[in-house]
Motif scaffolding. Structure first.
Motif, PDB file in Angstrom:
ATOM      1  N   UNK A   1       0.836  -1.200   0.000  1.00 15.36           N
ATOM      2  CA  UNK A   1       0.000   0.000   0.000  1.00 15.36           C
ATOM      3  C   UNK A   1       0.876   1.257   0.000  1.00 15.36           C
ATOM      4  N   UNK A   2       0.239   2.367  -0.271  1.00 13.15           N
ATOM      5  CA  UNK A   2       0.945   3.646  -0.177  1.00 13.15           C
ATOM      6  C   UNK A   2       1.414   3.889   1.257  1.00 13.15           C
TER       7      UNK A   2
ATOM      8  N   UNK B   1       4.812  17.959  -1.311  1.00  8.05           N
ATOM      9  CA  UNK B   1       4.878  17.805  -2.772  1.00  8.05           C
ATOM     10  C   UNK B   1       4.591  16.359  -3.170  1.00  8.05           C
ATOM     11  N   UNK B   2       5.190  15.407  -2.489  1.00 16.12           N
ATOM     12  CA  UNK B   2       4.996  13.992  -2.817  1.00 16.12           C
ATOM     13  C   UNK B   2       3.524  13.592  -2.685  1.00 16.12           C
ATOM     14  N   UNK B   3       2.886  14.000  -1.600  1.00 12.48           N
ATOM     15  CA  UNK B   3       1.484  13.661  -1.371  1.00 12.48           C
ATOM     16  C   UNK B   3       0.597  14.333  -2.426  1.00 12.48           C
ATOM     17  N   UNK B   4       0.871  15.583  -2.705  1.00 11.19           N
ATOM     18  CA  UNK B   4       0.084  16.312  -3.699  1.00 11.19           C
ATOM     19  C   UNK B   4       0.209  15.679  -5.085  1.00 11.19           C
ATOM     20  N   UNK B   5       1.421  15.313  -5.467  1.00 13.82           N
ATOM     21  CA  UNK B   5       1.633  14.691  -6.781  1.00 13.82           C
ATOM     22  C   UNK B   5       0.924  13.336  -6.844  1.00 13.82           C
ATOM     23  N   UNK B   6       0.907  12.604  -5.742  1.00 14.12           N
ATOM     24  CA  UNK B   6       0.190  11.322  -5.717  1.00 14.12           C
ATOM     25  C   UNK B   6      -1.306  11.542  -5.948  1.00 14.12           C
ATOM     26  N   UNK B   7      -1.865  12.590  -5.354  1.00 17.50           N
ATOM     27  CA  UNK B   7      -3.279  12.905  -5.578  1.00 17.50           C
ATOM     28  C   UNK B   7      -3.541  13.315  -7.026  1.00 17.50           C
ATOM     29  N   UNK B   8      -2.653  14.125  -7.598  1.00 17.85           N
ATOM     30  CA  UNK B   8      -2.797  14.495  -9.009  1.00 17.85           C
ATOM     31  C   UNK B   8      -2.745  13.243  -9.890  1.00 17.85           C
ATOM     32  N   UNK B   9      -1.830  12.337  -9.579  1.00 19.67           N
ATOM     33  CA  UNK B   9      -1.694  11.112 -10.376  1.00 19.67           C
ATOM     34  C   UNK B   9      -2.948  10.246 -10.282  1.00 19.67           C
TER      35      UNK B   9
ATOM     36  N   UNK C   1      -6.011  11.313  -9.872  1.00 18.41           N
ATOM     37  CA  UNK C   1      -7.001  11.972 -10.727  1.00 18.41           C
ATOM     38  C   UNK C   1      -6.702  11.724 -12.204  1.00 18.41           C
ATOM     39  N   UNK C   2      -5.455  11.868 -12.592  1.00 17.59           N
ATOM     40  CA  UNK C   2      -5.059  11.698 -13.991  1.00 17.59           C
ATOM     41  C   UNK C   2      -5.137  10.239 -14.447  1.00 17.59           C
ATOM     42  N   UNK C   3      -4.997   9.309 -13.523  1.00 14.38           N
ATOM     43  CA  UNK C   3      -5.011   7.889 -13.902  1.00 14.38           C
ATOM     44  C   UNK C   3      -6.339   7.496 -14.552  1.00 14.38           C
ATOM     45  N   UNK C   4      -7.427   8.093 -14.104  1.00  9.44           N
ATOM     46  CA  UNK C   4      -8.712   7.769 -14.721  1.00  9.44           C
ATOM     47  C   UNK C   4      -8.809   8.352 -16.126  1.00  9.44           C
ATOM     48  N   UNK C   5      -8.256   9.547 -16.323  1.00 12.67           N
ATOM     49  CA  UNK C   5      -8.271  10.170 -17.648  1.00 12.67           C
ATOM     50  C   UNK C   5      -7.478   9.366 -18.670  1.00 12.67           C
ATOM     51  N   UNK C   6      -6.367   8.781 -18.229  1.00  8.19           N
ATOM     52  CA  UNK C   6      -5.456   8.090 -19.143  1.00  8.19           C
ATOM     53  C   UNK C   6      -5.597   6.566 -19.087  1.00  8.19           C
ATOM     54  N   UNK C   7      -6.627   6.075 -18.389  1.00  8.25           N
ATOM     55  CA  UNK C   7      -6.849   4.629 -18.246  1.00  8.25           C
ATOM     56  C   UNK C   7      -5.604   3.898 -17.742  1.00  8.25           C
TER      57      UNK C   7
ATOM     58  N   UNK D   1      -3.639   7.494   3.757  1.00 11.12           N
ATOM     59  CA  UNK D   1      -4.662   6.482   4.049  1.00 11.12           C
ATOM     60  C   UNK D   1      -5.908   6.706   3.188  1.00 11.12           C
ATOM     61  N   UNK D   2      -6.328   7.971   3.042  1.00  8.31           N
ATOM     62  CA  UNK D   2      -7.487   8.286   2.192  1.00  8.31           C
ATOM     63  C   UNK D   2      -7.213   7.902   0.735  1.00  8.31           C
ATOM     64  N   UNK D   3      -6.012   8.192   0.284  1.00  7.25           N
ATOM     65  CA  UNK D   3      -5.655   7.863  -1.088  1.00  7.25           C
ATOM     66  C   UNK D   3      -5.627   6.348  -1.293  1.00  7.25           C
ATOM     67  N   UNK D   4      -5.104   5.607  -0.310  1.00 11.97           N
ATOM     68  CA  UNK D   4      -5.143   4.140  -0.378  1.00 11.97           C
ATOM     69  C   UNK D   4      -6.588   3.651  -0.527  1.00 11.97           C
ATOM     70  N   UNK D   5      -7.509   4.238   0.227  1.00 11.84           N
ATOM     71  CA  UNK D   5      -8.921   3.840   0.146  1.00 11.84           C
ATOM     72  C   UNK D   5      -9.499   4.163  -1.235  1.00 11.84           C
ATOM     73  N   UNK D   6      -9.138   5.311  -1.781  1.00 13.91           N
ATOM     74  CA  UNK D   6      -9.610   5.684  -3.122  1.00 13.91           C
ATOM     75  C   UNK D   6      -9.088   4.725  -4.182  1.00 13.91           C
ATOM     76  N   UNK D   7      -7.825   4.342  -4.062  1.00  9.44           N
ATOM     77  CA  UNK D   7      -7.236   3.392  -5.017  1.00  9.44           C
ATOM     78  C   UNK D   7      -7.956   2.053  -4.911  1.00  9.44           C
ATOM     79  N   UNK D   8      -8.180   1.578  -3.696  1.00 11.22           N
ATOM     80  CA  UNK D   8      -8.895   0.305  -3.491  1.00 11.22           C
ATOM     81  C   UNK D   8     -10.292   0.357  -4.107  1.00 11.22           C
ATOM     82  N   UNK D   9     -10.974   1.484  -3.925  1.00 13.96           N
ATOM     83  CA  UNK D   9     -12.321   1.644  -4.469  1.00 13.96           C
ATOM     84  C   UNK D   9     -12.298   1.532  -5.997  1.00 13.96           C
ATOM     85  N   UNK D  10     -11.371   2.202  -6.640  1.00 10.18           N
ATOM     86  CA  UNK D  10     -11.279   2.163  -8.106  1.00 10.18           C
ATOM     87  C   UNK D  10     -10.885   0.770  -8.579  1.00 10.18           C
TER      88      UNK D  10
END
Length: 178
Positions: A5-6, A26-34, A36-42, A159-168
């Motif tokens: 996990x993250x 910066x690292x956490x912010x870039x992970x959140x941007x990624x 969001x972008x992961x869904x756009x780029x499949x 932890x929130x980002x881990x949950x979002x990744x699991x959900x997707x």
């Protein structure tokens, strides 16, 4: 199934050391941007967020007379090369699937072209997502590396980002892509 996990990555002593050096916020912010972008780029959000979180893990501190020297950094830095190797080793140690660790390391290697000879390289979608996520958080003069974030807040956001990744990863939409 996620092998690592993250949060596993973020709380590891090696990641703590180097993410502190290059900027936790910066690292956490870039992970959140990624994410969001992961869904756009499949792109697999697990790979995208891990590569984004670790994208600057290879930073070296460039100082002149005790002060951060951004120009020296821009001229001499090869942090993406060192970071790809360091991230790969960390991920393997943590038990990441070897092919996933390789893809993450390659995305880190290619997240910037500052050290490459003139010309362009063709990036795969994961590599492009990490590059775009990093660019979305940049500030002039490298100031994005100096934003502060309390460690407890960073852990909560990871932890929130881990949950979002699991959900997707568990969604029907993602299963159809995979």
């Amino acid at each position: 199934m996620r092998h690592v996990t993250l949060l596993d990555i973020f709380t590891h002593p090696i990641a703590k050391k180097y993410l502190t050096r290059s900027g936790v916020a910066h690292a956490v912010s870039v992970a959140y941007h990624a994410f969001r972008l992961s869904t756009q780029y499949n792109v697999n959000p697990d790979l995208a967020t891990k590569a984004a979180l670790l994208h600057d893990i290879g930073h070296y501190e460039w100082y002149t007379d005790g002060q951060w020297d951004y120009e020296k950094y821009k001229k001499n830095d090869i942090h993406a090369i060192k970071g790809a190797e360091r991230a790969h080793k960390l991920l393997i140690r943590l038990g990441e699937e070897p092919q996933a660790a390789k893809e993450i390391a390659l995305a880190i290697l290619l997240h910037t072209d500052s050290y490459l000879p003139e010309g362009t390289i063709h990036q795969r979608p994961l590599q492009k997502v990490v590059k775009l996520a990093d660019e979305a958080d940049e500030e002039p003069g490298g100031k994005h590396h100096y934003r502060q974030m309390d460690y407890a807040l960073a852990v909560k956001k990871i932890e929130e980002l881990d949950q979002n990744v699991e959900r997707i990863l568990g969604s029907e939409q993602f299963k159809q892509l995979g």
